[in-house]
Scaffold this active site. Structure first.
Site, short mmCIF file in Angstrom:
data_model
loop_
_atom_site.label_atom_id
_atom_site.label_comp_id
_atom_site.label_asym_id
_atom_site.label_seq_id
_atom_site.Cartn_x
_atom_site.Cartn_y
_atom_site.Cartn_z
N CYS A 128 29.90 -15.76 9.53
CA CYS A 128 29.69 -15.10 8.25
C CYS A 128 28.26 -14.62 8.02
O CYS A 128 27.88 -13.56 8.47
CB CYS A 128 30.18 -16.02 7.14
SG CYS A 128 30.65 -15.12 5.66
N ARG B 60 35.27 -9.64 -3.45
CA ARG B 60 34.91 -10.30 -2.19
C ARG B 60 36.15 -10.34 -1.28
O ARG B 60 37.29 -10.27 -1.76
CB ARG B 60 34.43 -11.73 -2.45
CG ARG B 60 33.10 -11.81 -3.16
CD ARG B 60 32.71 -13.26 -3.40
NE ARG B 60 32.39 -13.99 -2.18
CZ ARG B 60 31.21 -13.91 -1.57
NH1 ARG B 60 30.27 -13.12 -2.04
NH2 ARG B 60 30.99 -14.61 -0.48
N HIS C 61 35.50 -18.89 8.63
CA HIS C 61 35.18 -20.30 8.39
C HIS C 61 36.45 -21.06 8.70
O HIS C 61 37.36 -20.56 9.34
CB HIS C 61 34.82 -20.54 6.92
CG HIS C 61 33.70 -19.70 6.42
ND1 HIS C 61 32.38 -20.03 6.62
CD2 HIS C 61 33.69 -18.55 5.71
CE1 HIS C 61 31.61 -19.11 6.04
NE2 HIS C 61 32.37 -18.21 5.49
N1 GLN Z 1 26.21 -13.71 1.89
C1 GLN Z 1 27.14 -13.12 2.76
C2 GLN Z 1 28.25 -12.32 2.12
O1 GLN Z 1 28.65 -12.56 0.99
C3 GLN Z 1 27.72 -14.19 3.62
C4 GLN Z 1 28.59 -15.15 2.92
C5 GLN Z 1 28.95 -16.31 3.75
O2 GLN Z 1 28.27 -16.64 4.71
N2 GLN Z 1 30.01 -16.98 3.42
O3 GLN Z 1 28.78 -11.44 2.77
#
Ligand code: GLN
Length: 270
Positions: free
Chosen positions: A100, A137, A212
Site C-alpha cells: 500500500c 477510497r 493488506h
Molecule cells: N496513504 C495511502 C493511500 O491512502 C496509503 C494507505 C495505506 O497504506 N493503507 O493511498
C-alpha cells in the site's frame, strides 16, 4: 549447510510509522515460517535511527501501509545514502513485500489528497495520485491472479497450482504503472486504480501490492517464496523448504473464495 547454520535477517521498514492494517503480520509470518524450519531469524527495524549499512545487511525487506502524513515523514528520512542502499538492495534482487503506502514511496511520487506531492525513490516505474478527500477510497476484499510471469512460474513450481492471492485493500491513492510489470490481474476488488484491472507491481524480487490482510498469513506460500529466495541469494545454494501444515490457512482461503463468489479453476485452489 544445515538450516540451523543459516540466518535470515528481516528488515522491517519504519515499524512505528508504516504498520497500518496489521501489516506487521507479514513480519511475524516470515519469522515463524523460517523458525519452524529451524533457520535463525533476526528482525531488524529500519527507521530514523538506522544507518545505510543496516539496510544493506538485510536479506528480506517488509514495508507496510501508512497514512499520508506518516509517508511524508518516512520520505524525509529515506534520502541520500539510505535511498541509495534501498535502490541497491532491490536492484540486486533482495526479496521484499511492500504494501500500500510502501509501493507508493518506491514509485516516482505520491500525490496525497491534501497537501504537497511526496517524491518517491523512483525504483518502481509507477506514480500514485489521491484524487482528493471527496473521492471514495478503495476499500474491500481483494482477490488477484498473479500474472507477473517469473513470479507466477516460481509460485506455481512451489505449489503445483496457478497462484491466486487473497487480501484486503484500503487506499485513497490510485496507482498507474509505467513500464513495470503488474503483480497480477484483479479477480475481485479494485486493485491499482479500479480502472485498468491491474494490481500491484513486481520488479526484480520486490512484490508491491495494495493487499493488506495482512498478505502473508492469507497466502503463506508467498512467505515461503520470500524465505527461499532470500536464502538462495545469500548462501548461493539450492534451498528446499520443508512443508508445513497450512490446512487452516487454506480453509480460510476457500471460505473467502466462497463468500466472494469467486469461482477459481480447481488448479487455483491450494
Ligand atoms: N496513504 C495511502 C493511500 O491512502 C496509503 C494507505 C495505506 O497504506 N493503507 O493511498
Amino acid at each position: 549447510m544445515r538450516s540451523g547454520q543459516m540466518e535470515i535477517i528481516i528488515g522491517w521498514l519504519y515499524p512505528q510509522l508504516m504498520s497500518t492494517y496489521g501489516d506487521r503480520g507479514n513480519v511475524i509470518i516470515i519469522e515463524r515460517r523460517a523458525q519452524w524450519r529451524e533457520y535463525n531469524v533476526t528482525v531488524l527495524p529500519l527507521d530514523q535511527n538506522s544507518t545505510p549499512d543496516d539496510l544493506k545487511s538485510v536479506d528480506v525487506i517488509v514495508g507496510g501501509g501508512a497514512q499520508d502524513r506518516q509517508q511524508e515523514i518516512v520520505m524525509r528520512d529515506l534520502q541520500g545514502a539510505k535511498a541509495d542502499a534501498m535502490r541497491e538492495k532491490i536492484e540486486n534482487g533482495t526479496p521484499g513485500v511492500f504494501t500500500c503506502g510502501s509501493p507508493q514511496l518506491l514509485g516516482h511520487y505520491y500525490e496525497p489528497g491534501f497537501g504537497q506531492r511526496i517524491e518517491g525513490l523512483g525504483i518502481l516505474d509507477l506514480v500514485s495520485i489521491h484524487p482528493g478527500e471527496n473521492t471514495k477510497r478503495c476499500i474491500g476484499n481483494l482477490v488477484i491472479e498473479v500474472t507477473a510471469s517469473r513470479f507466477a512460474q516460481e509460485l506455481e513450481a512451489m505449489t503445483g497450482t496457478k497462484p491466486y492471492l487473497v487480501g484486503f485493500e484500503n487506499h485513497g491513492g490510485r496507482t498507474k504503472l509505467g513500464k513495470v510489470e503488474a503483480l497480477g490481474r484483479v479477480v475481485y476488488g479494485l486493485g491499482n486504480n479500479g480502472e485498468d484491472g491491474t494490481e500491484g507491481a513486481f520488479y526484480q524480487n520486490a512484490i508491491a501490492t495494495y493487499s493488506h490482510g495482512p498478505l502473508l498469513p492469507k497466502n503463506p506460500f508467498v512467505a515461503d517464496w520470500l524465505i527461499q529466495t532470500a536464502l538462495r541469494l545469500k548462501y548461493q545454494e539450492e534451498i528446499q523448504l520443508s512443508p508445513l501444515n497450512d490446512t487452516l490457512a487454506m480453509q480460510g482461503r476457500e471460505a473467502m473464495f466462497k463468500r466472494l463468489k469467486v469461482n477459481l479453476p480447481l488448479a487455483g485452489r491450494i
